[in-house]
Design an enzyme around this catalytic site. Structure first.
Site, mmCIF file in Angstrom:
data_model
loop_
_atom_site.group_PDB
_atom_site.id
_atom_site.type_symbol
_atom_site.label_atom_id
_atom_site.label_comp_id
_atom_site.label_asym_id
_atom_site.label_seq_id
_atom_site.Cartn_x
_atom_site.Cartn_y
_atom_site.Cartn_z
ATOM 1 N N ASP A 17 0.427 -1.281 0.146
ATOM 2 C CA ASP A 17 0.042 0.052 0.395
ATOM 3 C C ASP A 17 0.676 1.454 -0.230
ATOM 4 O OD1 ASP A 17 -1.694 -1.155 -0.673
ATOM 5 O OD2 ASP A 17 -2.339 -2.127 1.783
ATOM 6 N N ASP B 38 -6.469 -5.202 -4.650
ATOM 7 C CA ASP B 38 -6.126 -4.127 -4.643
ATOM 8 C C ASP B 38 -4.748 -3.445 -5.213
ATOM 9 O OD1 ASP B 38 -7.247 -6.094 -3.050
ATOM 10 O OD2 ASP B 38 -7.769 -4.826 -1.344
#
Ligand code: GLY
Length: 396
Positions: free
Chosen positions: A112, A173
């Site tokens: 991330d 993601d």
């Protein structure tokens, strides 16, 4: 690329007419967003909102979670819309916090880095030309690239690379984290970042998307042989269901890769992934948190997935010719979802709620942020409004 079926749009009638969403409606919605940001500005100058709210109020966190950049991204959007320096000034304080986080490697054992450094530093560089932001984002890209496995051709999502339980695990993601790598190649001229991202998105297309165009949340690859192992879920209902936000990350993330590498297969795939999603929406166009659920089930919606999907559709139609069989339907669908969010899914301006969107689900299985505001949902809602309001150069 494996063979993925296109279901087409089954309930096509509902997308035939353009919903009545005026520029003024969007402007009013943006004003609401700005008022909520103003309400939060002091609180989140030196702290960051928690990923999801509790009783519709976000808590305060240091810069430690994967979601820390979403409020910063909202500040950049607010600055672009208003040109009011107060938003930029707080965003600049955040940049120093992101710099320190990277230097001290605070909770960065995950992919991330893309979300974190795209919305804080790449955006800053794109908007203001600030060289320090560029350098921080490039350092983050280097760290992200260190998670790439040559043989498996993927970026590992979570955990220390020595953790056997996470080894070789990619997740849908990650589509949103790849732009940091493409961008790094573009600004440095070093093509290795782009090569990794290009290989990762090919593996994501092949293994994370199932034959029926639904998605696995996560998929394990053997990092020694490069062989595919198996898919499963973390945040969805079950290993073979389709987590709504995962599907939305697909709808948005594949066209983002297309914007850099111009592989048309990615657009063809996105259309199939999108149709699967549209075919499972309830009456008001806001998905349940897993696409396995229908009106008969007593399950929560996920407004955050809807906001991401709107941004994805708006990105996708930038690349479709207007003659594409789905062009008008996608455009109308994006407006319908946005209208529904504006009308029925926003917090009351005069309430104590400090988020924007109601009815998000962060992690149902972990009983975390269920039927609450989610800070990523708020960010994508604002991005969707800005995209609908003006010509906007993406941060991604
Ligand atoms: N990227 C984690 C989530 O969407 O909840």
């Amino acid at each position: 690329m494996n063979k993925v079926i296109d279901e087409g749009i089954k309930n096509i009638n509902r997308y035939e007419s353009k919903p009545n969403l005026t520029k003024n409606d969007i402007k009013k919605a943006i004003d609401h967003v700005l008022a909520k940001i103003d309400q939060n500005l002091d609180k989140y100058t030196n702290k960051f909102p928690t990923a999801s709210s509790k009783d519709l109020v976000y808590g305060e966190l240091d810069n430690v979670d994967w979601t820390a950049s979403f409020f910063t991204g909202m500040l950049w959007l607010a600055y672009e819309v208003t040109e009011d320096e107060k938003y930029k000034n707080v965003a600049k304080i955040h940049i120093q916090s992101f710099k320190e986080r990277l230097e001290k490697r605070i909770q960065l054992d995950h992919h991330d880095l893309g979300f974190l450094y795209t919305l804080s530093c790449v955006s800053s560089y794109k908007i203001t030309g600030d060289e320090e932001s560029k350098e921080i984002a490039l350092e983050a890209a280097k760290l992200l690239a260190s998670r790439y496995y040559d043989k498996a051709e993927i970026i590992q999502a979570w955990g220390d690379l020595s953790d056997p339980t996470q080894r070789g695990r990619m997740i849908i993601d990650c589509n949103m984290n790849l732009p940091l790598l493409y961008w790094a190649s573009d600004v440095t001229g070093d093509s290795s970042y782009k090569d990794m991202a290009t290989k990762h998105i090919a593996q994501a297309s092949k293994y994370l998307i199932r034959e029926d165009a639904s998605s696995f949340h996560t998929y394990y690859m053997d990092t020694k042989t490069g062989e595919p192992l198996y898919g499963n879920t973390k945040q969805g209902y079950s290993d073979d269901s389709c987590w709504a936000r995962g599907q939305a990350w697909g709808i948005y993330g594949f066209p983002l890769s297309y914007s850099y590498i111009k592989d048309w297969n990615l657009i063809e795939l996105t259309k199939k992934v999108t149709n699967y999603y549209l075919n499972r929406l309830p009456e008001d166009s806001i998905c349940y948190w897993d696409l396995i659920f229908t009106e008969k089930d007593n399950e929560e919606r996920d407004s955050s997935a809807a906001a991401i999907a709107v941004c994805g559709l708006l990105e996708l139609i930038k690349y479709l010719p207007v003659t594409d069989e789905y062009y008008e339907y996608y455009k109308n669908a994006s407006q319908m979802m946005l209208k529904s969010l504006i009308t029925d899914y926003t917090t009351d301006i005069n309430s104590d709620a400090n988020g924007l969107l109601l009815h998000g689900v962060y992690y149902k299985g972990g009983d975390c942020g269920v039927d609450e505001s989610c800070i990523f949902g708020d960010y994508y809602y604002f991005e969707a409004l800005v995209r609908a309001y003006k010509d906007w150069n993406k941060y991604w």
